[in-house]
Design a protein around this motif. Structure first.
Motif, short mmCIF file in Angstrom:
data_model
loop_
_atom_site.label_atom_id
_atom_site.label_comp_id
_atom_site.label_asym_id
_atom_site.label_seq_id
_atom_site.Cartn_x
_atom_site.Cartn_y
_atom_site.Cartn_z
N VAL A 15 38.75 50.43 -71.16
CA VAL A 15 39.89 49.90 -71.80
C VAL A 15 40.94 49.54 -70.83
CG1 VAL A 15 39.37 50.94 -74.03
CG2 VAL A 15 40.47 52.29 -72.34
N ARG A 16 41.81 48.96 -71.06
CA ARG A 16 42.96 48.80 -70.40
C ARG A 16 44.23 49.56 -70.99
NH1 ARG A 16 44.74 45.54 -66.25
NH2 ARG A 16 42.96 44.11 -66.70
N ILE A 17 44.70 50.46 -70.14
CA ILE A 17 45.89 51.18 -70.66
C ILE A 17 47.40 51.07 -69.69
CG2 ILE A 17 46.77 53.57 -70.82
CD1 ILE A 17 43.98 54.70 -70.94
N PRO A 18 48.27 50.67 -70.08
CA PRO A 18 48.46 50.07 -71.91
C PRO A 18 47.92 48.70 -71.93
CG PRO A 18 50.64 49.84 -70.56
CD PRO A 18 49.50 50.55 -69.79
N GLY A 19 47.68 48.42 -73.06
CA GLY A 19 47.12 47.02 -73.48
C GLY A 19 48.30 46.15 -73.37
N PRO A 20 47.99 44.65 -73.39
CA PRO A 20 48.97 43.47 -73.28
C PRO A 20 49.69 43.76 -74.75
CG PRO A 20 46.78 42.59 -73.94
CD PRO A 20 46.62 44.39 -73.77
N GLY A 21 51.06 43.18 -74.50
CA GLY A 21 51.93 43.29 -75.96
C GLY A 21 52.27 44.82 -76.40
N GLY A 22 52.34 45.65 -75.55
CA GLY A 22 52.63 47.14 -76.34
C GLY A 22 51.67 47.54 -76.95
N ALA A 23 50.34 47.17 -76.89
CA ALA A 23 49.34 47.88 -77.55
C ALA A 23 48.93 49.08 -76.81
CB ALA A 23 48.02 46.89 -77.78
N PRO A 24 48.42 50.39 -77.35
CA PRO A 24 48.27 51.22 -76.42
C PRO A 24 46.76 51.25 -75.61
CG PRO A 24 47.59 51.78 -78.75
CD PRO A 24 48.47 50.58 -78.87
N ARG A 32 40.94 52.27 -79.52
CA ARG A 32 42.29 52.07 -79.95
C ARG A 32 42.57 52.79 -81.32
NH1 ARG A 32 42.53 46.62 -80.08
NH2 ARG A 32 41.90 46.53 -82.26
N ALA A 33 41.76 52.90 -82.26
CA ALA A 33 41.64 53.31 -83.33
C ALA A 33 41.95 54.92 -83.12
CB ALA A 33 40.58 53.10 -84.27
N MET A 34 41.21 55.49 -82.24
CA MET A 34 41.33 56.91 -81.93
C MET A 34 42.73 57.29 -81.24
SD MET A 34 39.35 59.40 -79.50
CE MET A 34 39.52 58.36 -78.06
N VAL A 35 43.41 56.51 -80.63
CA VAL A 35 44.68 56.61 -80.08
C VAL A 35 45.66 56.57 -81.21
CG1 VAL A 35 46.32 55.95 -78.80
CG2 VAL A 35 44.08 55.90 -77.65
N GLU A 36 45.64 55.67 -81.84
CA GLU A 36 46.38 55.39 -82.99
C GLU A 36 46.48 56.47 -84.16
OE1 GLU A 36 45.65 51.44 -84.30
OE2 GLU A 36 46.58 50.49 -82.78
N GLN A 37 45.32 56.97 -84.47
CA GLN A 37 45.15 57.99 -85.46
C GLN A 37 45.59 59.40 -84.88
OE1 GLN A 37 40.96 58.77 -86.22
NE2 GLN A 37 41.56 60.06 -88.00
N VAL A 62 47.81 58.94 -72.90
CA VAL A 62 46.74 58.35 -73.44
C VAL A 62 45.39 58.63 -72.63
CG1 VAL A 62 45.47 56.14 -73.89
CG2 VAL A 62 47.91 56.44 -74.61
N LEU A 63 45.60 58.66 -71.18
CA LEU A 63 44.55 59.37 -70.38
C LEU A 63 43.98 60.32 -70.66
CD1 LEU A 63 42.47 58.37 -68.14
CD2 LEU A 63 44.48 58.79 -66.65
N ALA A 64 45.02 61.31 -70.78
CA ALA A 64 44.80 62.77 -71.12
C ALA A 64 44.09 62.99 -72.29
CB ALA A 64 46.01 63.59 -71.19
N LEU A 65 44.42 62.27 -73.28
CA LEU A 65 43.48 62.21 -74.61
C LEU A 65 42.25 61.74 -74.37
CD1 LEU A 65 43.37 62.54 -78.00
CD2 LEU A 65 43.85 59.80 -77.83
N LEU A 66 41.99 60.78 -73.76
CA LEU A 66 40.59 60.31 -73.31
C LEU A 66 39.68 61.32 -72.68
CD1 LEU A 66 41.25 56.33 -72.49
CD2 LEU A 66 40.25 57.22 -74.67
N ARG A 67 40.34 62.02 -71.83
CA ARG A 67 39.83 62.94 -71.26
C ARG A 67 39.36 64.16 -71.83
NH1 ARG A 67 43.26 62.28 -65.82
NH2 ARG A 67 41.66 60.87 -64.57
#
Length: 77
Positions: A15-24, A32-37, A62-67
């Protein structure tokens, strides 16, 4: 930044953090669903803190969450 890793079931993601257009994140719908949830839940930015509520627009959180929730194999800035 690009993050590569595996989810709990062994599925690989990139994944790319942050995504284009303001996406997480961009690149994995499951990540993406996990981050949003989990938006708004507390995450530790390091092993001992500081603690921050997850804001999907905050790359460090977001990186801390992924870790915490996945096995991160590589982070490229």
């Amino acid at each position: 930044m690009m993050v590569t890793g595996t989810l709990e079931d062994g599925s690989a993601y990139k994944v790319r953090i942050p995504g284009p257009g303001g996406a997480p994140v961009a690149g994995s719908r499951r990540v993406r669903a996990m981050v949003e949830q989990l938006a708004g839940s507390p995450v530790l930015l390091g092993p001992l803190g500081p603690r921050r509520d997850l804001d999907p627009k905050d790359s460090a959180a977001v990186l801390a969450l992924l870790r915490r929730e996945t096995s991160v194999a590589e982070v490229r800035r």
